[in-house]
Design an enzyme around this catalytic site. Sequence first.
Site, PDB file in Angstrom:
ATOM      1  N   ALA A  56      -2.149  16.968  -5.452  1.00 21.43           N
ATOM      2  CA  ALA A  56      -0.784  16.415  -5.450  1.00 21.43           C
ATOM      3  C   ALA A  56      -0.417  16.148  -6.902  1.00 21.43           C
ATOM      4  O   ALA A  56      -1.176  15.496  -7.623  1.00 21.43           O
ATOM      5  CB  ALA A  56      -0.725  15.134  -4.634  1.00 21.43           C
ATOM      6  N   VAL A  82      -5.528  14.595  -8.154  1.00 21.21           N
ATOM      7  CA  VAL A  82      -4.274  14.457  -8.891  1.00 21.21           C
ATOM      8  C   VAL A  82      -4.078  15.655  -9.812  1.00 21.21           C
ATOM      9  O   VAL A  82      -4.976  16.020 -10.579  1.00 21.21           O
ATOM     10  CB  VAL A  82      -4.267  13.159  -9.718  1.00 21.21           C
ATOM     11  CG1 VAL A  82      -2.987  13.054 -10.565  1.00 21.21           C
ATOM     12  CG2 VAL A  82      -4.387  11.953  -8.786  1.00 21.21           C
ATOM     13  N   LYS A  83      -2.913  16.282  -9.723  1.00 19.23           N
ATOM     14  CA  LYS A  83      -2.598  17.429 -10.582  1.00 19.23           C
ATOM     15  C   LYS A  83      -1.804  16.953 -11.798  1.00 19.23           C
ATOM     16  O   LYS A  83      -0.813  16.220 -11.646  1.00 19.23           O
ATOM     17  CB  LYS A  83      -1.742  18.438  -9.808  1.00 19.23           C
ATOM     18  CG  LYS A  83      -2.370  19.796  -9.600  1.00 19.23           C
ATOM     19  CD  LYS A  83      -1.366  20.725  -8.933  1.00 19.23           C
ATOM     20  CE  LYS A  83      -1.938  22.093  -8.729  1.00 19.23           C
ATOM     21  NZ  LYS A  83      -0.937  23.016  -8.141  1.00 19.23           N
ATOM     22  N   VAL A  84      -2.250  17.349 -12.983  1.00 20.41           N
ATOM     23  CA  VAL A  84      -1.498  17.046 -14.205  1.00 20.41           C
ATOM     24  C   VAL A  84      -1.298  18.340 -14.980  1.00 20.41           C
ATOM     25  O   VAL A  84      -2.164  19.213 -14.956  1.00 20.41           O
ATOM     26  CB  VAL A  84      -2.220  16.013 -15.093  1.00 20.41           C
ATOM     27  CG1 VAL A  84      -2.404  14.683 -14.378  1.00 20.41           C
ATOM     28  CG2 VAL A  84      -3.572  16.536 -15.576  1.00 20.41           C
TER      29      VAL A  84
END
Length: 221
Positions: A56, A82-84
Amino acid sequence: MKFFVDTANIDDIRDLAATGLLDGVTTNPSLVAKSGRPFADVVRDICAAVPGPVSAEVTATDHAGMVKEGRILAAIAPNVVVKVPLTWDGLKACKTLRDGGIGVNVTLCFSANQALLAAKAGASFISPFVGRLDDISQDGMQLIRDIRQIYDNYPHLKTEILVASIRHATHVLESALIGADVVTVPPDVLRKLAQHPLTDKGLDAFLADWRKSGLKMPGAA
Ligand code: G3P
């Protein structure tokens, strides 16, 4: 090699998860926007449907904002990753989130140097976008070969190569030949992987011969 599906469409995810072959899911802001549903609800439903990693993506672009959003996303379910984006702030946020035990998928990767920095930042996954490189006449799969070689040169780097922006079955095949850890595949491409015209033709011939034989399967009425 692990198979993730690249979508935020919960119906597609549930359908493919029922095969037992789905190892995870990736989403991005465009895919979530396409779903038209509240982000937290999308993430919660996907995490309940697939036990594996579910990416996400944050939408903040500064370190503090990414970390704040990332912690909120990670709290939705234990399998949230977590996508960055692969920017300096994204790398800094990756380090902060990973130091806090949160899984991070560093996305929008288009060079091997970027992938090396992501691994140094402790990324759980790196997402090189092969299709978008192919789209501009560059060799997306060569990037995967380069990253594989670099990561293998340094065994202490634990980042998994998650091949993204996949356009067709050949991207999947070449990813497996190279030794990528994960592919994230659009639902329609994933479904096509099992299809072959000679399989269909052969099955039709088997069943036609069986019907002509008049024989019955054990247990058949
Ligand atoms: O979700 C990340 C990546 O797979 C998106 O690929 O190029 O089809 O938008 P693309």
